[in-house]
Design a protein around this motif. Structure first.
Motif, PDB file in Angstrom:
ATOM      1  N   ARG A   1      69.440  33.865  20.830  1.00 13.66           N
ATOM      2  CA  ARG A   1      70.291  32.678  20.855  1.00 13.66           C
ATOM      3  C   ARG A   1      69.420  31.424  20.749  1.00 13.66           C
ATOM      4  NH1 ARG A   1      73.167  32.551  26.356  1.00 13.66           N
ATOM      5  NH2 ARG A   1      71.071  31.916  26.922  1.00 13.66           N
TER       6      ARG A   1
ATOM      7  N   ASN B   1      63.813  45.279  25.110  1.00 13.77           N
ATOM      8  CA  ASN B   1      64.543  46.382  24.496  1.00 13.77           C
ATOM      9  C   ASN B   1      63.775  47.685  24.624  1.00 13.77           C
ATOM     10  OD1 ASN B   1      66.895  45.357  23.692  1.00 13.77           O
ATOM     11  ND2 ASN B   1      66.604  45.774  21.537  1.00 13.77           N
ATOM     12  N   ASP B   2      62.454  47.593  24.442  1.00 16.22           N
ATOM     13  CA  ASP B   2      61.641  48.792  24.595  1.00 16.22           C
ATOM     14  C   ASP B   2      61.708  49.319  26.018  1.00 16.22           C
ATOM     15  OD1 ASP B   2      60.921  48.606  22.011  1.00 16.22           O
ATOM     16  OD2 ASP B   2      58.999  47.654  22.371  1.00 16.22           O
ATOM     17  N   LEU B   3      61.883  48.398  26.962  1.00 16.92           N
ATOM     18  CA  LEU B   3      62.024  48.814  28.350  1.00 16.92           C
ATOM     19  C   LEU B   3      63.334  49.547  28.577  1.00 16.92           C
ATOM     20  CD1 LEU B   3      60.869  45.753  30.419  1.00 16.92           C
ATOM     21  CD2 LEU B   3      59.914  48.003  30.542  1.00 16.92           C
ATOM     22  N   GLY B   4      64.280  49.362  27.667  1.00 19.85           N
ATOM     23  CA  GLY B   4      65.532  50.087  27.797  1.00 19.85           C
ATOM     24  C   GLY B   4      66.722  49.237  28.173  1.00 19.85           C
ATOM     25  N   THR B   5      66.562  47.918  28.251  1.00 17.73           N
ATOM     26  CA  THR B   5      67.760  47.098  28.457  1.00 17.73           C
ATOM     27  C   THR B   5      68.606  47.175  27.195  1.00 17.73           C
ATOM     28  OG1 THR B   5      66.565  45.215  27.615  1.00 17.73           O
ATOM     29  CG2 THR B   5      66.667  45.450  29.982  1.00 17.73           C
ATOM     30  N   PHE B   6      69.898  47.151  27.412  1.00 22.99           N
ATOM     31  CA  PHE B   6      70.772  47.320  26.266  1.00 22.99           C
ATOM     32  C   PHE B   6      70.979  45.958  25.605  1.00 22.99           C
ATOM     33  CE2 PHE B   6      75.021  47.791  24.343  1.00 22.99           C
ATOM     34  CZ  PHE B   6      74.701  48.795  23.458  1.00 22.99           C
ATOM     35  N   PHE B   7      69.944  45.411  24.964  1.00 19.83           N
ATOM     36  CA  PHE B   7      70.020  44.227  24.111  1.00 19.83           C
ATOM     37  C   PHE B   7      70.364  42.925  24.821  1.00 19.83           C
ATOM     38  CE2 PHE B   7      70.300  47.484  20.907  1.00 19.83           C
ATOM     39  CZ  PHE B   7      69.548  46.956  19.896  1.00 19.83           C
ATOM     40  N   THR B   8      70.538  42.938  26.142  1.00 22.22           N
ATOM     41  CA  THR B   8      70.972  41.675  26.755  1.00 22.22           C
ATOM     42  C   THR B   8      69.900  40.594  26.714  1.00 22.22           C
ATOM     43  OG1 THR B   8      72.384  42.991  28.152  1.00 22.22           O
ATOM     44  CG2 THR B   8      72.099  40.706  28.764  1.00 22.22           C
TER      45      THR B   8
ATOM     46  N   MET C   1      69.468  39.477  23.081  1.00 24.23           N
ATOM     47  CA  MET C   1      70.481  38.566  22.533  1.00 24.23           C
ATOM     48  C   MET C   1      70.313  37.170  23.101  1.00 24.23           C
ATOM     49  SD  MET C   1      72.108  40.303  20.374  1.00 24.23           S
ATOM     50  CE  MET C   1      73.287  39.081  19.893  1.00 24.23           C
ATOM     51  N   TYR C   2      69.957  37.072  24.384  1.00 25.75           N
ATOM     52  CA  TYR C   2      69.744  35.757  24.984  1.00 25.75           C
ATOM     53  C   TYR C   2      68.622  35.034  24.249  1.00 25.75           C
ATOM     54  CZ  TYR C   2      72.659  36.739  29.049  1.00 25.75           C
ATOM     55  OH  TYR C   2      73.696  37.002  29.874  1.00 25.75           O
TER      56      TYR C   2
END
Lengths: 367, 364
Positions: free
Chosen positions: A134, A120-127, A130-131
Motif C-alpha cells: 500500500r 510472507n516467507d515467515l508464513g503470514t498470509f499476505f497481511t 499488502m500493508y
C-alpha cells in the motif's frame, strides 16, 4: 528393528513461491534438517553486460533499469555516476538533490518490498505484504509522476536528469513524509514483538561479523552483522556528505536483525528526504552533454549504497560511442554466496526465512 | 419451533418409521455443510481482504457472493492429472476419506433442541474419532502423490497429529466432567452458563488445538506454501483438488461448530430462534479463526511440537484439575471462572519465556 534412512535431495525452485524469482536451492535434507545446500542460479541471464557493449552510452541507461527491477533508480544512478566520472561531467546541484531524493525513495520502496516478502516467507498470509505494498504504491506513484514509468524509470541522465520535477511532486512527497512514520509503527506493531516472528527469526540464519566481511557482503546483510559500513558515509557521492543520517546496525547478524536494520533504514531515508526537499536549490537540472557521448579512453568505477548493498559499476571506454566493457558488481549475488553458511544445520523452514532476509533480486544476480 | 422436526425417542408413526427422520436429516446436513462451506469460502476471502486493506472478490454477483460458485465451475472443468509413478488407488481414495469423515461429525451435532441426526451417547468420542480420520486422508494424499514436497507435508501431519490430539482430548474431558454427559445434546443442555465462561482455559486449549487440527495458521505446516509449496495437495488438480479444498473448509466449519456447541452453548440464547443463535456463534468462531489466520506467521515444526507438548498439554492438565475440583466439591461457577482466567492470564504472560525456551530445547 533395523530402519534404513537416507537423505532426501529436494530441488527448491526455480519455480517455487518463495525463491523470489528463479533461484534454485538444491537442498539435501535429513528429515527436516538441511545437511547440504547448493545454490544454483543463472536462469535469468540476459547478457546485459555484453548487450551494453553494443549500445551507445545513453542507450545503456534503460538496460540498467533491468538489472534490479525493484530499485531501478539506484541502478540508473550508479551507471550515470560512472560515466560522469569517466567523461568528467559536472552535475548541477539541484539535480544532485533530486537524485538523492530518488535514491532514498527507491530505498524505502525496495525495503518495504523486502520486509513484506520476508514476512510472507515467515508464513503470514499476505497481511504485512499488502500493508507494505500500500505504501510502496504511493512511492511508485511519485516515480510515475517524474518519469512516466512505474517500474523501469529511465529517469537519470549524464549530467543530471531527463527533466525537472513536476509541480505536484514536492507536495506529494511532503504528504508521504507526514504519513509514513505512522505506517512504520503499524508494521512494527504487527511484526516487531510478535512471538512467532521472534521465534522464527531470532538466532536463525546467523551471519558472523567476520564471515560477513570476508565474504564481502554489503548492505543490510553486512550491517545486520554489526559492521558500520555504508558507502554513503565512507565514500560519499551525490552530496550525501551534506545530509545528516545514522547507520543502523544489528548485533547478532540473524534474520531478525536484518529486518530491524531495514526498517530503521526506512526511517533514516525519510529523514534524508526531509532534508533534501527542504533545501532543494533552484536552477538547471541538466548540464550540457553532447548527445552522442564519446568519453576519453580510460576506465571508471563508481559505487553507491543501493538498497541491497554496495552496487558497483565499472565502465571502460576506448574513445568510441559505446562502452568497451560494462560490468556490474551486484550486491545480491555476493550476499547470496553466504547463504549456505547461514542455513547449514537449520530446518527447511529456516532456510526460506534466511533466504528471504538476504533480500535478493534474481535479475541482478543473473544479469 | 420444536414441533417442526419431530425428534423421535421411538420411531414415529410415519410410513417408513425412523427412515424419514434419517433421510430428512441427512439431506439437511449435506445441504448445510455444502452451503456453509461455500459461504465460508466467500466470507473468508472477503474478511481477509478487509484485514489486508483491500476489497476481496467483488465481481461475481452482489459483493462477490458467487465467487465460490465460479471457482467451483472453473476447478471442476480442469484437467484431472494423476502422477504417473503415484499410487493411483490411494490417490483416488484420499480426498474421499477426508471429506466423508468430516461430514460425519455433523451427524451428532444438535442444530437446536432435538434437531440432531443421531443423539449418540458417546457423541464426543465419535467426534474425536471422526476428527482424526482426515489426517489419515492427508497422509494418504501426500504419500500417494510421489512428490517430495507432498511427502514432507504428509510426514509433518503425522508428527503433528500426536501432539495436538492429546491436549485437545484433555480439554474435552473438562467439558465432559462439567456436563456429565458425552452426548453433544446433553452438553448443550448442561450449559446454563456457557462453558467458555466456566473453563476459559479449556476453551483456549481447544481453540488452539482445533487450529492445528484444521491446518490453519499458525499451524498450517502441512501446506506451508512458502516452504513446501502446497504440501500434501501439490499434485492434485480438478475435482479431486476441489474435494480436498472443500474438506479444509468443512473442517473449519466442523471446528467452529464444535467450539460453539461445546463451549458457547450451541443453540442456546435469548429471543432469537435457536438455529439463528447457532449460526451466529458458528460465524463468530470462524471469524476468530480467519482473524488469527490473517495476523500470525507460521510456526516451525519443532516449535509447534514443543508448543503443544510443553505449553498446551500442561494448560489442559491444569484446566482438568480446576474443573475436577470445582465439579466434585460443588464450588460455585465463579470460582471456576476466576481461577481458570487467572491461570490463563499468568500462563499467557509467561508464554514468551516458556515458549522460547521450548523452542531451544527441541533441537535435533
Amino acid at each position: 528393528m533395523n530402519v534404513k534412512t537416507e537423505p532426501l535431495a529436494i530441488n527448491m525452485g526455480p519455480l517455487h513461491p518463495s525463491t523470489h524469482g528463479v533461484f534454485r536451492m538444491l537442498a539435501v535434507l535429513d528429515g527436516e534438517v538441511i545437511v547440504d545446500l547448493e545454490p544454483v542460479f543463472g536462469y535469468l541471464h540476459r547478457g546485459i553486460e555484453k548487450l551494453a557493449e553494443e549500445k551507445t552510452y545513453k542507450q545503456v541507461i534503460p538496460l540498467t533499469d533491468r538489472l534490479d527491477y525493484v530499485s531501478s533508480m539506484s541502478n540508473n544512478l550508479v551507471y550515470v555516476l560512472a560515466v560522469e566520472k569517466l567523461a568528467g561531467i559536472e552535475v548541477p546541484e539541484r539535480a544532485q538533490h533530486i537524485r538523492v531524493i530518488m535514491a532514498e525513495l527507491q530505498r524505502i520502496a525496495s525495503h518495504l518490498m523486502a520486509i513484506g516478502t520476508w514476512a510472507n516467507d515467515l508464513g503470514t498470509f499476505f497481511t504485512p505484504f499488502m500493508y507494505m505494498f500500500r505504501e510502496r504504491e504511493k512511492i511508485i506513484d511519485l516515480f510515475e509522476m517524474v518519469s512516466g514509468q512505474r517500474l523501469l524509470y529511465n529517469y537519470l541522465r549524464f549530467g543530471g536528469l531527463s527533466h525537472d520535477l513536476p509541480d505536484e511532486f514536492l507536495p506529494a512527497v511532503r504528504k508521504l513524509l507526514k504519513v509514513m512514520p505512522g505506517y512504520l509503527n503499524e508494521y512494527e506493531e504487527l511484526l516487531k514483538e510478535n512471538e512467532i516472528v521472534l521465534a522464527r527469526s531470532m538466532g536463525i540464519g546467523v551471519l558472523p561479523e567476520e564471515l560477513a566481511i570476508n565474504a564481502s557482503a554489503s548492505g543490510p546483510v553486512l550491517r545486520g552483522s554489526g559492521v558500520k559500513w555504508d558507502i554513503r558515509k565512507v565514500d560519499p557521492y551525490s552530496l550525501y556528505q551534506h545530509f545528516d543520517f545514522d547507520i543502523p546496525t544489528g548485533i547478532t547478524g540473524d534474520s531478525y536483525d536484518r529486518y530491524r536494520v531495514r526498517l530503521e533504514e526506512i526511517r533514516q531515508s525519510l529523514h534524508i528526504i526531509d532534508q533534501a526537499t527542504q533545501d532543494l536549490p533552484a536552477g538547471e537540472v541538466k548540464s550540457k552533454v553532447p548527445l552522442n557521448l564519446r568519453p576519453p579512453r580510460g576506465e571508471a568505477y563508481s559505487h553507491i549504497e543501493a538498497p541491497r548493498g554496495e552496487l558497483g559499476c565499472y565502465v571502460v571506454s576506448d574513445g568510441s560511442t559505446n562502452p568497451y566493457r560494462f560490468h556490474i558488481r551486484a550486491p545480491s549475488l555476493i550476499n547470496l554466496t553466504c547463504l549456505k553458511d547461514m542455513v547449514m544445520g537449520l530446518k527447511i523452514a529456516d532456510a526460506i526465512v534466511t533466504f528471504g532476509s538476504i533480500d535478493i533480486c534474481m535479475a541482478e544476480v543473473d544479469r | 419451533m420444536r414441533s417442526f422436526i419431530n425428534y423421535p425417542p421411538a420411531p414415529p408413526d410415519w410410513p417408513g418409521g425412523y427412515w424419514w427422520h434419517w433421510l430428512v436429516f441427512t439431506l439437511i446436513i449435506i445441504a448445510f455443510v455444502m452451503t456453509m462451506a461455500l459461504i465460508f469460502i466467500w466470507y473468508e476471502r472477503r474478511l481477509v481482504g478487509r484485514f489486508q486493506s483491500r476489497l476481496g472478490p467483488n465481481r461475481a454477483g452482489p459483493f462477490g457472493f458467487f465467487q465460490p460458485v465460479a471457482d467451483a465451475i472453473k476447478i471442476l472443468t480442469k484437467e484431472d492429472i494423476i502422477t504417473s509413478r503415484g499410487d493411483r488407488v490411494i490417490f483416488w481414495i484420499a480426498p474421499i476419506v477426508g471429506f466423508v469423515s468430516v461430514v460425519m461429525i455433523f451427524a451428532v451435532v444438535p442444530f437446536w433442541e432435538g434437531a440432531v441426526l443421531v443423539d449418540l451417547d458417546a457423541g464426543l468420542l465419535f467426534v474425536l474419532a471422526m476428527g482424526v480420520i482426515p489426517s489419515i486422508g492427508i497422509f494418504m494424499a501426500g504419500w500417494a502423490s510421489n512428490n517430495k514436497y507432498a511427502l514432507i507435508g504428509a510426514i509433518r501431519e503425522v508428527a503433528l497429529l500426536i501432539s495436538y490430539e492429546i491436549p485437545m482430548g484433555l480439554a474435552l474431558v473438562g467439558v465432559i466432567l462439567m456436563a456429565n454427559s458425552l452426548s453433544l445434546e446433553g452438553i448443550v443442555q448442561a450449559q446454563e452458563i456457557p462453558f467458555f465462561v466456566l473453563q476459559p482455559l479449556g476453551f483456549f486449549v481447544f481453540l488452539v488445538a482445533s487450529l492445528a487440527e484444521i491446518n490453519r495458521t499458525p499451524f498450517d505446516l502441512i501446506e506451508a506454501d512458502s516452504e513446501i509449496v502446497a504440501g500434501y495437495n501439490i499434485e492434485y488438480s480438478g475435482a479431486k483438488f476441489a474435494v480436498l479444498y472443500l474438506t479444509e473448509y468443512v473442517e473449519a466449519l466442523a471446528a467452529s461448530v464444535l467450539l460453539s456447541t461445546l463451549f458457547l452453548g450451541g443453540w442456546r440464547g435469548p429471543i432469537l430462534p435457536p438455529v439463528i443463535w447457532f449460526l451466529i456463534k458458528v460465524m463468530a468462531m470462524f471469524t476468530l479463526i480467519v482473524w488469527i489466520r490473517s495476523t500470525l506467521p507460521r510456526l516451525r515444526i519443532d516449535q509447534m511440537m514443543s508448543f503443544n507438548w510443553k505449553f498446551l498439554l500442561p494448560l489442559a492438565l491444569i484446566n482438568l484439575a480446576v474443573v475436577t475440583l470445582v465439579v466434585f466439591s460443588s464450588l460455585p461457577g465463579w470460582v471456576a471462572f476466576i481461577s481458570g482466567s487467572l491461570v490463563l492470564i499468568i500462563y499467557l504472560a509467561l508464554w514468551s519465556v516458556i515458549f522460547r525456551r521450548g523452542g531451544k530445547f527441541v533441537q535435533t
